[in-house]
Design a protein around this motif. Sequence first.
Motif: not given
Length: 98
Positions: A69-98
Amino acid sequence: MYIGPFYFDTKEIFLILAVILLILSYFFGWSLWWFDKRTLLTILIIIVITKGLLPSIHNEAFFILGIVTVFLSLYLPIFQLILFYFISFILFRLLKVI
């Protein structure tokens, strides 16, 4: 260490220290070469809150999510970063990765 509803382990102390240093760099006008300070501060505060609220998170996968997420901040705007972070976090929780 419990502070209200939050539990902070030694690994979270480094996140808190990063937030403090980022706030100091924002306040004193220190330059960060490629990164936007406001975006990094927003991302770090979101990471600290999610890590503090969920102490049972698997640290390695959460660390990789934070680094990406931090390295994607070089290329993406803040809204897309927040979406990426929360969607990835939710998918990681659903798939029991985190």
